[in-house]
Design a protein around this motif. Structure first.
Motif, PDB file in Angstrom:
ATOM      1  N   GLU A 172      47.826  21.264 -22.223  1.00 28.05           N
ATOM      2  CA  GLU A 172      48.585  22.296 -21.496  1.00 28.05           C
ATOM      3  C   GLU A 172      50.079  21.991 -21.456  1.00 28.05           C
TER       4      GLU A 172
ATOM      5  N   THR B 188      52.497  29.056  -7.167  1.00 29.35           N
ATOM      6  CA  THR B 188      51.527  29.065  -8.272  1.00 29.35           C
ATOM      7  C   THR B 188      50.834  30.405  -8.492  1.00 29.35           C
TER       8      THR B 188
ATOM      9  N   LYS C 231      46.554  30.975 -19.058  1.00 34.67           N
ATOM     10  CA  LYS C 231      45.454  30.139 -19.551  1.00 34.67           C
ATOM     11  C   LYS C 231      44.157  30.941 -19.636  1.00 34.67           C
TER      12      LYS C 231
ATOM     13  N   TYR D  53      50.993  29.017 -16.436  1.00 33.86           N
ATOM     14  CA  TYR D  53      50.498  29.931 -15.410  1.00 33.86           C
ATOM     15  C   TYR D  53      48.997  30.105 -15.628  1.00 33.86           C
ATOM     16  N   TRP D  54      48.219  30.016 -14.558  1.00 32.41           N
ATOM     17  CA  TRP D  54      46.761  30.033 -14.723  1.00 32.41           C
ATOM     18  C   TRP D  54      46.249  31.324 -15.358  1.00 32.41           C
ATOM     19  N   ARG D  55      46.957  32.442 -15.178  1.00 26.60           N
ATOM     20  CA  ARG D  55      46.499  33.692 -15.803  1.00 26.60           C
ATOM     21  C   ARG D  55      46.813  33.708 -17.304  1.00 26.60           C
TER      22      ARG D  55
ATOM     23  N   HIS E 193      39.209  32.353  -6.079  1.00 22.31           N
ATOM     24  CA  HIS E 193      40.280  31.854  -6.945  1.00 22.31           C
ATOM     25  C   HIS E 193      40.133  30.370  -7.285  1.00 22.31           C
TER      26      HIS E 193
ATOM     27  N   ILE F 293      38.749  27.050 -15.463  1.00 22.92           N
ATOM     28  CA  ILE F 293      39.809  27.063 -16.485  1.00 22.92           C
ATOM     29  C   ILE F 293      40.129  25.646 -16.932  1.00 22.92           C
ATOM     30  N   ASP F 294      40.314  24.756 -15.958  1.00 22.20           N
ATOM     31  CA  ASP F 294      40.655  23.369 -16.281  1.00 22.20           C
ATOM     32  C   ASP F 294      39.539  22.687 -17.076  1.00 22.20           C
TER      33      ASP F 294
ATOM     34  N   LYS G  22      53.924  23.188 -17.158  1.00 17.07           N
ATOM     35  CA  LYS G  22      52.533  23.624 -17.100  1.00 17.07           C
ATOM     36  C   LYS G  22      52.477  25.128 -17.305  1.00 17.07           C
TER      37      LYS G  22
ATOM     38  N   LEU H 171      40.097  28.452 -11.066  1.00 15.32           N
ATOM     39  CA  LEU H 171      41.006  27.382 -11.499  1.00 15.32           C
ATOM     40  C   LEU H 171      40.237  26.176 -12.018  1.00 15.32           C
TER      41      LEU H 171
END
Length: 362
Positions: free
Chosen positions: A210, A242, A156, A152-154, A192, A199-200, A150, A196
């Motif tokens: 992803e 995460t 993405k 990293y959210w940043r 935060h 983003i998803d 997967k 998330l």
């Protein structure tokens, strides 16, 4: 006619603002190159017992949309910075710096290099430079990314902003979310959980796979990479599972993030005693629970990142060490930047002194 006059006035105002900003930039550069550098040299030699810990992230020549806008430094600039550190500071490993603090035997002008997030480009581009100049470094890993299944959210979030999907992202955020007032994703971290979710939703709506992207690009350091690295030069630490904003989590959620990270990384390294770095690292990003849980996990040290120069001393606790991010600072400005003798740094020092004397008087 009036609307044309308004446009002309607006253009003149924007032009004046641009000229003013450019003048301030030139003055700032000139100050750092002359007075600031001299004051920094003086400060470094008068007060050399405040060790500096640097915080880097990504190192690559041309960042893709998943990295553009993040704290990236080019290999060429990184090597120039490393040469500057070697010539002007006593470069050491994080463990050696910690030993000096624990033993209250501080060497002069210690400086240690660290990297956050565990990006594989650090191995590809920074590691050969570190090897060449024999500079040790510590890399703090986000444990859930190490299998490259997967993103990293940043990363993405960077992709969303760099691919023209920002308005869609904002549309999925709750009304009055603080990120909506920001033109940059760098400051998008408050509330935060909402970020998330948004983003998803963007990735789902755009049919972005992803897992496929993560496995194809393999952006993050994997267990096999660690085995191939010179362990006498490169060490590793924990940076949660995460990379959340810890202060926004419950104690149990923080426990899962911190201890879960330690369990995985210590198992890979076969070492239960590892340093820990708070995600983001400013004082609003963690709390006392974060600190206590990191100590409970077995931390040898805890690092934050206020961005303020020369915050550590022989009296510092190993569990409250500060870092500063040199990022894209060119070598001729590094002395001023690291010693706090830029214009803003001097202003800050004067304010601190005035506040101190005001407290003494009253």
């Amino acid at each position: 006619m009036q609307s044309g006059q308004k446009r002309t006035n607006r253009t003149l105002i924007n032009s004046d603002t641009w000229k003013s900003k450019r003048l301030k930039y030139i003055l700032s550069i000139s100050f750092c190159f002359t007075i600031g550098r001299s004051l920094g040299w003086l400060k470094r030699n008068i007060s050399p017992h405040s060790p500096i810990i640097l915080a880097y992230h990504s190192v690559c020549p041309v960042p893709c949309n998943f990295f553009k806008g993040l704290d990236n430094v080019t290999p060429d600039l990184f090597e120039k910075q490393i040469i500057f550190f070697k010539n002007n500071y006593n470069v050491c490993s994080l463990e050696e710096l910690l030993s000096c603090i624990r033993e209250k035997n501080m060497k002069k002008n210690l400086l240690s290099v660290t990297f956050d997030d565990g990006f594989k480009n650090v191995i590809e581009y920074a590691y050969p430079i570190l090897m060449k100049w024999k500079v040790p470094a510590a890399i703090f890993l986000i444990s859930d990314l190490m299998n490259n299944e997967k993103l990293y959210w940043r990363n993405k979030l960077a992709y969303i902003f760099n691919s023209g999907l920002k308005s869609k992202f904002f549309g999925f955020l709750p009304k009055n979310h603080p990120c909506k007032s920001s033109n940059s994703f760098i400051n998008c971290k408050l509330r935060h959980r909402d970020i998330l979710i948004a983003i998803d939703k963007v990735f789902e709506q755009e049919n972005i796979n992803e897992r496929e992207i993560a496995q194809e690009n393999r952006f993050y350091i994997e267990p096999d990479d660690i085995k191939e690295i010179n362990s006498s030069l490169i060490s590793f630490g924990c940076h949660t599972r995460t990379h959340p904003v810890l202060s926004e989590l419950s104690r149990d959620e923080q426990r899962d993030e911190i201890l879960g990270s330690y369990e995985k990384i210590s198992g890979i390294l076969d070492d239960a005693c590892l340093p820990f770095a708070y995600p983001f690292g400013t004082k609003s990003d963690f709390n006392e629970d974060s600190k206590q849980l990191a100590i409970e996990a077995g931390s040898t040290s805890i690092l934050k990142c206020s961005g303020m120069p020369r915050q550590n001393s022989i009296l510092s606790s190993p569990f409250d060490l500060d870092r500063i991010a040199p990022s894209v600072i060119p070598p001729y400005m590094l002395t001023s930047f690291l010693e706090g003798t830029t214009i803003s740094g001097i202003r800050r020092s004067i304010k601190t002194l005035l506040d101190y004397f005001e407290c003494k008087l009253y």
